[in-house]
Design an enzyme around this catalytic site. Structure first.
Site, PDB file in Angstrom:
ATOM      1  CD  GLU A 209      -2.816  -1.217   2.011  1.00 44.58           C
ATOM      2  OE1 GLU A 209      -2.829  -0.214   3.172  1.00 44.58           O
ATOM      3  OE2 GLU A 209      -3.849  -1.874   2.128  1.00 44.58           O
ATOM      4  CE  LYS A 338     -10.756  -3.469   3.692  1.00 46.10           C
ATOM      5  NZ  LYS A 338     -10.025  -4.306   4.119  1.00 46.10           N
TER       6      LYS A 338
END
Length: 426
Positions: A209, A338
């Site tokens: 990330e 999400k």
């Protein structure tokens, strides 16, 4: 009768995500020339109860190809949706759910269904000549989210010994989203220098990330490193910390304990560890502090860690049934949203609305396997979420979201940066 919103064409293909793994891309065209496309993300640490991401399990791409999901879009979903009005999002999503016929979207694949669901919304927005955030959120979409930037990676996102997965900074003291990004970017560069000084230049490698993944051995060492980076950047008063423990990843079901720094730790002891960290560092939020099935433990953690945002990710998996259970028990006080955990835009919005109605805060989130797709940036503003979690200010698939939010803030002209009001931004 206006037929310009009628779906004219749907097409899917296999493309790559940021980890070099295959994922589904879908394109939707309307009769009025509207165009929408979406690339579906994929997680590394996934909740057991997430909707099914369909993989082919063949030799190609090590079993991770998604050609069956692509075929399900092109050969099954497209045939049913051609001619439908793209503005009827809930109807379109329901048609796909009926076609799949399972609770977890295991027949067609959540990756197939979500790709179409989001692309349809984008095509409808384009047909209406509206940006996606305004199409979904209307004139009430005005809150710019406080970013949680993952600048130190551990767990499933890195190759170091850190048990916790994400160590994040959140610039609650900024006056605008653009300023928030600047503060985080400057802190990121400051942290890079700290890491290089302490562990050598070879240690400034980055995780999935975009955060640094130095050979840090303990959680306290990571937090101290983070604090030094913030201090050197000069933002001690503006930046706070948030964590994603991803505790299910270091939970041992056989013994019912957590393996932290190589030692077995009970639920009560782990909560005590969190208390010590919160007392020592400016931590305001902890995601998945406990095992994904431990609703009772989450309830205790929420009570014990007063004033701290306890975020349910693997606990809730953006699923209203699991969220309802958590609300009834008082487990956690925040929902991590999400879209690929649940698989449609409609269900994602339902989960967000349920959270807000019951006093839970909302964090819109990326996955570790991402792409240049910036849909979640628009979604965060559309929902007035107040918080977004989409990685470090590095790697194109992460900065794509931040850059889109900078554009949205500029376009809105009159907006509110959530900042210190990140839990209740409106």
């Amino acid at each position: 009768m206006d037929d310009s919103f009628d779906i004219y064409e749907i097409k899917a293909r296999q493309v790559l995500d940021s980890r070099g793994n295959p994922t589904v891309e879908a394109e939707v065209l309307t009769a009025g020339g509207g165009y929408g496309h979406t690339i579906v993300p994929s997680g590394a640490s996934t909740g057991t109860f997430e909707a099914v991401e369909l993989r082919d399990a063949t030799e190609k791409y090590g079993g991770k190809s998604v050609l069956n999901a692509v075929s399900n879009v092109n050969d099954i979903i497209a045939q049913e949706l051609i001619g439908e009005d793209a503005r009827n999002q809930r109807l379109i999503d329901q048609i796909m759910l009926n076609l799949d016929g399972t609770e977890n979207k295991g027949n067609l694949g959540a990756n197939a269904i979500l790709a179409v669901s989001l692309a349809v919304a984008k095509a409808a927005a384009d047909t209406a000549s509206l940006p996606l955030y305004k199409y979904i959120g209307g004139c009430n979409a005005y809150v710019m989210p406080a970013p949680m930037m993952n600048v130190l990676n551990g767990g499933q996102h890195a190759g170091n010994a850190l048990d916790f997965q994400e160590f994040m900074i959140m610039p609650v003291g900024a006056d605008s989203f653009a300023e928030a990004v600047r503060m985080c970017a400057e802190t990121y560069q400051s942290l890079k220098k700290v890491v290089a000084e302490k562990y050598g230049k070879d240690a400034v490698n980055i995780g999935d990330e975009g955060g640094f993944a130095p050979p840090v051995k303990t959680i306290d060492e990571a937090l101290a490193l983070l604090l030094e980076g913030v201090k050197r950047a000069g933002y001690e008063d503006e930046i706070v910390f948030t964590l994603d423990s991803a505790a299910s990843e270091f939970y041992d079901e056989k013994s019912g304990s957590y393996i932290v720094a190589g030692e077995k730790v009970s639920t009560d002891k782990l909560i005590d560890i969190y208390k010590e960290m919160v007392a020592q560092y400016p931590i305001v939020s902890i995601e998945d502090p406990l095992f994904e099935e431990d609703f009772e433990g989450f309830k205790i953690a929420t009570q014990e860690l007063k004033g701290i945002q306890i975020v349910g990710d693997d606990l809730f998996v953006t699923n209203t049934k699991r969220l309802k259970k958590g609300i009834e028990m008082g487990a956690a006080n925040s929902l991590l949203l999400k879209v690929n955990q649940i698989g449609t835009l409609s269900e994602s919005i339902d989960a967000a609305n349920m959270a807000f109605r019951n006093g839970y805060s909302l964090v819109v989130s990326h996955r570790s396997g991402e792409s240049e797709d910036s849909t979640i940036a628009d979604l965060a503003v559309a929902l007035n979420a107040g918080q977004i979690k989409t990685g470090a200010p590095a790697r194109g698939e992460r900065t794509a979201k931040y850059n889109q939010l900078i554009r949205i803030e500029e376009e809105l002209q009159i907006s509110k940066y959530a900042g210190k009001d990140f839990k209740v931004p409106f």
